[in-house]
Scaffold this active site. Sequence first.
Site, PDB file in Angstrom:
ATOM      1  N   GLU A 260       0.829  -1.209   0.000  1.00  0.00           N
ATOM      2  CA  GLU A 260       0.000   0.000   0.000  1.00  0.00           C
ATOM      3  C   GLU A 260       0.859   1.253   0.000  1.00  0.00           C
ATOM      4  OE1 GLU A 260      -1.881  -0.542   3.764  1.00  0.00           O
ATOM      5  OE2 GLU A 260      -3.154  -2.160   3.065  1.00  0.00           O
ATOM      6  N   GLY A 262       2.022   4.930  -0.500  1.00  0.00           N
ATOM      7  CA  GLY A 262       1.424   6.246  -0.714  1.00  0.00           C
ATOM      8  C   GLY A 262       2.535   7.172  -1.157  1.00  0.00           C
ATOM      9  N   ARG A 263       3.301   7.585  -0.159  1.00  0.00           N
ATOM     10  CA  ARG A 263       4.399   8.528  -0.385  1.00  0.00           C
ATOM     11  C   ARG A 263       5.374   8.071  -1.479  1.00  0.00           C
ATOM     12  NH1 ARG A 263       6.352  11.037   4.308  1.00  0.00           N
ATOM     13  NH2 ARG A 263       4.952   9.621   5.389  1.00  0.00           N
ATOM     14  N   ARG A 299       3.415  19.691   6.777  1.00  0.00           N
ATOM     15  CA  ARG A 299       4.442  18.734   7.211  1.00  0.00           C
ATOM     16  C   ARG A 299       5.618  19.364   7.970  1.00  0.00           C
ATOM     17  NH1 ARG A 299       7.164  15.742   4.370  1.00  0.00           N
ATOM     18  NH2 ARG A 299       6.944  13.875   5.602  1.00  0.00           N
ATOM     19  N   TYR A 303       5.562  17.615  11.556  1.00  0.00           N
ATOM     20  CA  TYR A 303       6.560  16.559  11.788  1.00  0.00           C
ATOM     21  C   TYR A 303       7.992  17.074  11.751  1.00  0.00           C
ATOM     22  CZ  TYR A 303       2.726  13.770   9.619  1.00  0.00           C
ATOM     23  OH  TYR A 303       1.540  13.202   9.254  1.00  0.00           O
ATOM     24  N   CYS A 328      -1.140  33.212  11.350  1.00  0.00           N
ATOM     25  CA  CYS A 328      -0.788  33.750  12.663  1.00  0.00           C
ATOM     26  C   CYS A 328      -0.387  32.655  13.650  1.00  0.00           C
ATOM     27  CB  CYS A 328      -1.955  34.554  13.210  1.00  0.00           C
ATOM     28  SG  CYS A 328      -2.379  35.870  12.091  1.00  0.00           S
ATOM     29  N   GLU A 329       0.703  31.982  13.363  1.00  0.00           N
ATOM     30  CA  GLU A 329       1.266  30.948  14.230  1.00  0.00           C
ATOM     31  C   GLU A 329       2.772  30.977  14.017  1.00  0.00           C
ATOM     32  OE1 GLU A 329      -0.446  28.582  16.066  1.00  0.00           O
ATOM     33  OE2 GLU A 329      -2.465  28.938  15.290  1.00  0.00           O
ATOM     34  N   TYR A 357       0.811  13.891   1.253  1.00  0.00           N
ATOM     35  CA  TYR A 357       0.468  14.542   2.520  1.00  0.00           C
ATOM     36  C   TYR A 357       0.675  16.053   2.442  1.00  0.00           C
ATOM     37  CZ  TYR A 357       0.816   9.645   3.585  1.00  0.00           C
ATOM     38  OH  TYR A 357       0.667   8.283   3.533  1.00  0.00           O
TER      39      TYR A 357
HETATM   40  C1  LIG Z   1      -0.585   5.761   5.785  1.00  0.00           C
HETATM   41  C2  LIG Z   1      -0.734   4.358   5.420  1.00  0.00           C
HETATM   42  C3  LIG Z   1      -0.180   3.875   4.229  1.00  0.00           C
HETATM   43  C4  LIG Z   1       0.670   4.705   3.318  1.00  0.00           C
HETATM   44  O1  LIG Z   1       1.862   5.108   3.935  1.00  0.00           O
HETATM   45  P1  LIG Z   1       3.025   5.729   3.043  1.00  0.00           P
HETATM   46  O2  LIG Z   1       4.101   6.043   3.996  1.00  0.00           O
HETATM   47  O3  LIG Z   1       2.488   6.956   2.403  1.00  0.00           O
HETATM   48  O4  LIG Z   1       3.426   4.703   2.040  1.00  0.00           O
HETATM   49  C5  LIG Z   1      -0.431   2.560   3.888  1.00  0.00           C
HETATM   50  N1  LIG Z   1      -1.175   1.747   4.680  1.00  0.00           N
HETATM   51  C6  LIG Z   1      -1.704   2.181   5.836  1.00  0.00           C
HETATM   52  C7  LIG Z   1      -2.516   1.250   6.640  1.00  0.00           C
HETATM   53  C8  LIG Z   1      -1.500   3.484   6.259  1.00  0.00           C
HETATM   54  O5  LIG Z   1      -2.013   3.895   7.409  1.00  0.00           O
END
Ligand SMILES: *Cc1c(COP(=O)(O)O)cnc(C)c1O
Length: 402
Positions: A260, A262-263, A299, A303, A328-329, A357
Amino acid sequence: MSMNFKELADKYGTPLYVYDFNHLSDRYNSLKKAFEGQKSIISYAVKSNSNLSVINHLASLGAGADCVSIGEVRRALKSGVDKYKIIFSGVGKRDDEIREALELGILFINLESEAEMKRVELIAMELDIMARISVRVNPNIDAKTHPYISTGLHESKFGVEIDMAKRMYIYAKNSKNLNPIGIHFHIGSQLTKLEPIREACDIVASLVKSLSAIKIDIKFFDIGGGIGVRYDDEITITPQEYADTIIESTKKLDVTLMCEPGRFITANSGYFVTKVLYEKQNPTTRFVIVDGAMNDLIRPSLYSAYHKIEAYDKEGETSKANIVGPVCESGDFFGKAVELPKLDHNDLLIIHSTGAYGFTMASNYNTRNRSAEVAIIDGKDRLIRERESFETQIALEEKYLI
Ligand SMILES: *Cc1c(COP(=O)(O)O)cnc(C)c1O
């Protein structure tokens, strides 16, 4: 940088998100290829960038979707993701979300607690169907990443420990309305080392073996997301090393491998383009004040994330500056002590690796409109989300004005 950010800024205004869609394809294809010869599904983590055109582009390459709300499930379906490649995770799913996911018939719902399993069972019973499920296992592995994005330790709110997972699988196996077909874990984000991944895979693979011994056959082995990317000069994992580690760990199992990312797919595709408003010199610090802010890209504040920041088409002697927005932070900054040349009103700064993100975490704080998003496909630009307006922002309040 080969993109003409000046032209894009003139055409679409700033602040602006720009995504390189060819990069998205390259990243998806490199990961898919790394699993060549295996049964595999790359389920894109929609939360990293949920623009419909981004999901649609990845769906056209064959990607599935990892969703964490029913809204994301709807986005995935609307964007043409095959429903048998959609999974639904998250520690707090509402009844209506569970019901809708079951009615839509997605691949499986990923359970994060025993209580949630009972809810899913009850709702599946009302609908008179078998709910396909997986259990999110917490392998108690330290992913060695930022604490906010580390999720694989017992102190984390995610998933259940191994013994509980086993009890849940046995319960599900004996239920008339639950069909346990998957197993899932996700130890954290921005992983740059293979070792925690290997350890987690081994632990979960041995659980799959022990389940198979009691006639519970897991068909989908989902290792979650989290492959790290280069924001600065990090040495991270290659898709091939990643895939090989997983394949090695699961070679005795007859499973479809799922991940899965994302990034990994979206982060480096994105550029946040912001315009310089003013320079300001305080007794100790040089500030560059820009038109983008923490509401657009949180971000750095959230973080302490690093993003490379460059002045576009501007030369000259550099000195250190803090890049800040108008919100304003004091936490409203994009970078500190960044080497930049002297800047003038309307010069552009490009903030790199903001495809993940970035926009999805944007808000309307300070009644700021969320930015427009633009895709670059084969060198051509296309608007994929228009800039919000004051009117769209207040629409849901205005009609109830007291
Ligand atoms: C956030 C998340 C991802 C994606 O994370 P990445 O660091 O963007 O690859 C995949 N699976 C689950 C369950 C997540 O919470």
